[in-house]
Motif scaffolding. Structure first.
Motif, mmCIF file in Angstrom:
data_model
loop_
_atom_site.group_PDB
_atom_site.id
_atom_site.type_symbol
_atom_site.label_atom_id
_atom_site.label_comp_id
_atom_site.label_asym_id
_atom_site.label_seq_id
_atom_site.Cartn_x
_atom_site.Cartn_y
_atom_site.Cartn_z
ATOM 1 N N PHE A 146 -12.429 12.648 44.629
ATOM 2 C CA PHE A 146 -11.239 13.471 44.422
ATOM 3 C C PHE A 146 -10.238 12.768 43.515
ATOM 4 O O PHE A 146 -9.520 13.427 42.752
ATOM 5 C CB PHE A 146 -10.614 13.818 45.772
ATOM 6 C CG PHE A 146 -11.548 14.573 46.677
ATOM 7 C CD1 PHE A 146 -12.015 15.828 46.317
ATOM 8 C CD2 PHE A 146 -11.989 14.029 47.871
ATOM 9 C CE1 PHE A 146 -12.878 16.536 47.135
ATOM 10 C CE2 PHE A 146 -12.856 14.720 48.695
ATOM 11 C CZ PHE A 146 -13.305 15.977 48.328
ATOM 12 N N ASP A 147 -10.196 11.434 43.580
ATOM 13 C CA ASP A 147 -9.328 10.679 42.668
ATOM 14 C C ASP A 147 -9.757 10.903 41.223
ATOM 15 O O ASP A 147 -8.912 11.047 40.324
ATOM 16 C CB ASP A 147 -9.382 9.188 42.997
ATOM 17 C CG ASP A 147 -8.714 8.836 44.318
ATOM 18 O OD1 ASP A 147 -7.918 9.662 44.819
ATOM 19 O OD2 ASP A 147 -8.989 7.749 44.844
ATOM 20 N N ASP A 148 -11.063 10.947 40.992
ATOM 21 C CA ASP A 148 -11.571 11.193 39.635
ATOM 22 C C ASP A 148 -11.190 12.589 39.151
ATOM 23 O O ASP A 148 -10.846 12.779 37.972
ATOM 24 C CB ASP A 148 -13.094 11.040 39.606
ATOM 25 C CG ASP A 148 -13.540 9.588 39.693
ATOM 26 O OD1 ASP A 148 -12.706 8.696 39.478
ATOM 27 O OD2 ASP A 148 -14.733 9.358 39.986
ATOM 28 N N ILE A 153 -7.884 15.793 35.501
ATOM 29 C CA ILE A 153 -6.919 16.872 35.302
ATOM 30 C C ILE A 153 -5.690 16.340 34.578
ATOM 31 O O ILE A 153 -5.168 16.965 33.644
ATOM 32 C CB ILE A 153 -6.520 17.508 36.645
ATOM 33 C CG1 ILE A 153 -7.698 18.254 37.269
ATOM 34 C CG2 ILE A 153 -5.339 18.469 36.462
ATOM 35 C CD1 ILE A 153 -7.438 18.763 38.667
ATOM 36 N N ALA A 154 -5.224 15.166 34.999
ATOM 37 C CA ALA A 154 -4.039 14.573 34.382
ATOM 38 C C ALA A 154 -4.289 14.205 32.921
ATOM 39 O O ALA A 154 -3.408 14.351 32.063
ATOM 40 C CB ALA A 154 -3.615 13.330 35.168
ATOM 41 N N LYS A 155 -5.494 13.756 32.616
ATOM 42 C CA LYS A 155 -5.831 13.338 31.247
ATOM 43 C C LYS A 155 -5.929 14.526 30.311
ATOM 44 O O LYS A 155 -5.364 14.517 29.205
ATOM 45 C CB LYS A 155 -7.151 12.571 31.261
ATOM 46 C CG LYS A 155 -7.598 12.098 29.886
ATOM 47 C CD LYS A 155 -8.928 11.368 29.987
ATOM 48 C CE LYS A 155 -9.403 10.910 28.613
ATOM 49 N NZ LYS A 155 -10.708 10.215 28.700
ATOM 50 N N PHE A 158 -7.614 21.025 30.444
ATOM 51 C CA PHE A 158 -8.457 22.058 29.858
ATOM 52 C C PHE A 158 -9.878 21.558 29.607
ATOM 53 O O PHE A 158 -10.842 22.302 29.810
ATOM 54 C CB PHE A 158 -7.804 22.585 28.582
ATOM 55 C CG PHE A 158 -6.431 23.150 28.843
ATOM 56 C CD1 PHE A 158 -6.274 24.376 29.473
ATOM 57 C CD2 PHE A 158 -5.297 22.418 28.519
ATOM 58 C CE1 PHE A 158 -5.020 24.890 29.751
ATOM 59 C CE2 PHE A 158 -4.036 22.920 28.798
ATOM 60 C CZ PHE A 158 -3.894 24.151 29.421
ATOM 61 N N ASP A 159 -10.009 20.324 29.211
ATOM 62 C CA ASP A 159 -11.349 19.746 29.068
ATOM 63 C C ASP A 159 -12.027 19.648 30.433
ATOM 64 O O ASP A 159 -13.223 19.936 30.569
ATOM 65 C CB ASP A 159 -11.262 18.366 28.414
ATOM 66 C CG ASP A 159 -12.634 17.749 28.209
ATOM 67 O OD1 ASP A 159 -13.420 18.280 27.415
ATOM 68 O OD2 ASP A 159 -12.922 16.719 28.864
ATOM 69 N N PHE A 160 -11.246 19.243 31.440
ATOM 70 C CA PHE A 160 -11.788 19.186 32.798
ATOM 71 C C PHE A 160 -12.283 20.556 33.241
ATOM 72 O O PHE A 160 -13.374 20.687 33.806
ATOM 73 C CB PHE A 160 -10.730 18.681 33.786
ATOM 74 C CG PHE A 160 -11.116 18.907 35.223
ATOM 75 C CD1 PHE A 160 -11.987 18.048 35.862
ATOM 76 C CD2 PHE A 160 -10.636 20.019 35.917
ATOM 77 C CE1 PHE A 160 -12.375 18.280 37.177
ATOM 78 C CE2 PHE A 160 -11.013 20.250 37.232
ATOM 79 C CZ PHE A 160 -11.892 19.375 37.858
ATOM 80 N N LEU A 161 -11.500 21.598 32.995
ATOM 81 C CA LEU A 161 -11.871 22.935 33.439
ATOM 82 C C LEU A 161 -13.161 23.414 32.779
ATOM 83 O O LEU A 161 -13.982 24.081 33.413
ATOM 84 C CB LEU A 161 -10.736 23.920 33.145
ATOM 85 C CG LEU A 161 -9.454 23.740 33.977
ATOM 86 C CD1 LEU A 161 -8.379 24.705 33.490
ATOM 87 C CD2 LEU A 161 -9.725 23.930 35.457
ATOM 88 N N HIS A 195 -0.276 23.826 35.972
ATOM 89 C CA HIS A 195 -0.765 22.466 36.177
ATOM 90 C C HIS A 195 -0.487 22.010 37.606
ATOM 91 O O HIS A 195 -1.366 21.434 38.269
ATOM 92 C CB HIS A 195 -0.095 21.513 35.184
ATOM 93 C CG HIS A 195 -0.598 20.109 35.272
ATOM 94 N ND1 HIS A 195 -1.676 19.655 34.557
ATOM 95 C CD2 HIS A 195 -0.190 19.052 36.023
ATOM 96 C CE1 HIS A 195 -1.912 18.389 34.839
ATOM 97 N NE2 HIS A 195 -1.025 18.004 35.725
ATOM 98 N N GLN A 196 0.717 22.280 38.089
ATOM 99 C CA GLN A 196 1.098 21.845 39.427
ATOM 100 C C GLN A 196 0.222 22.488 40.493
ATOM 101 O O GLN A 196 -0.231 21.828 41.436
ATOM 102 C CB GLN A 196 2.569 22.175 39.691
ATOM 103 C CG GLN A 196 3.097 21.793 41.059
ATOM 104 C CD GLN A 196 3.224 20.288 41.268
ATOM 105 O OE1 GLN A 196 2.824 19.491 40.418
ATOM 106 N NE2 GLN A 196 3.775 19.888 42.404
#
Length: 285
Positions: A146-148, A153-155, A158-161, A195-196
């Protein structure tokens, strides 16, 4: 667009939940997963009303066209939002269907609000009973996973999604269970979330323990999980639900990924119609 008021934010602004209400008959309420909106249920919204069912689906706060407050993404608040939907529309004898994160809302609502207005519950690819690995939950998912998610998400949310969507539907080098168009459609839904909300809801479904909530459920229950779910692994969820809902009908979809409402839509629609209308659903052996 139709909206339901679900309280106010810290600034006194109304929080409005976007919803759709289709068909007539026994009511089914569909609760979507993270990080999409109620539009994810497109194939269920197009099919279930054909079978004498009224289908209500709403978008969780923070996502889609619902209000996007900065706070209120804990499961107590989300269960209260669900209550606002049921109360505002005066729904009775409802079949609650929670997908993924939405399974948590079903569980928390049933304990927090005594199962009011609900006749049956269904958990589809759900995060219940408890995802996080702890001393008293040794079969859970390590916190590092979950930390990853949060770090990615923070980095670049949109790429994460986009990457998340591929795992969500089981897309790999040799596996193409959905089209690029479906991936694009899903990304579009997810990108509308704030984002939040994306961050805080990920924390909520990762860390909330629903075991005591499930103990409060006595109505008929259905648990459906994909055998090849990489997002919410079946060993962490579906297989463990029978420990907490011994009376539930448990169905495993062979080879199915997390997003089985698309990949296995016809089978899911048949099972949901059967469950909501009182017909039998064949349990896995």
């Amino acid at each position: 667009m139709s909206y339901i008021k679900a309280g106010q934010d810290a600034n006194g602004e109304d929080i409005k939940l976007h919803y759709t209400d289709q068909g007539q008959g026994q009511t089914v309420v569909l609760i979507h997963g993270w990080p999409q909106s109620h539009e994810a249920w497109t194939y269920q919204l197009g099919e279930l009303p054909k079978h004498g069912l009224r289908v209500v689906a709403y978008t969780r706060r923070g996502f889609g066209n619902s209000s996007k407050p900065f706070e209120g993404y804990d499961y107590d608040t989300l269960a209260d939002d669900l209550k606002a939907v049921l109360d505002t529309l005066d729904l009775q004898n409802v079949t609650l269907v929670g997908f993924s994160m939405g399974g948590g809302e079903v569980a928390r609502y049933m304990s927090r609000h005594g199962g009011a207005r609900v006749a049956k519950v269904a958990f589809i690819s759900a995060v219940t009973p408890y995802l996080l690995k702890t001393d008293d939950n040794p079969d859970g998912v390590p916190q590092s996973v979950f930390d990853d998610i949060q770090a990615n998400i923070a980095k670049d949310r949109f790429d994460f999604l986009q990457s998340f969507g591929k795992d969500f539907y089981g897309v790999g080098a040799l596996s193409k269970p959905v089209s690029q168009a479906v991936l694009d459609w899903s990304f579009g839904m997810a990108s509308l979330g704030s984002h939040q909300a994306t961050v805080q809801c990920a924390t909520a479904f990762a860390t909330t323990d629903f075991r005591s909530d499930l103990a409060a459920i006595s109505v008929p229950a259905l648990v459906i999980h994909g055998e090849d779910d990489k997002t919410v692994p079946i060993k962490n969820s579906g297989e463990r639900m029978s420990q907490h809902l011994k009376h539930a009908t448990y169905v495993v979809y062979d080879g199915a990924p997390h997003g089985l409402f698309i990949t296995d839509k016809d089978k899911l629609n048949r099972d949901l119609v059967a469950f909501a209308t009182g017909s039998s659903v064949e349990a896995s052996k």
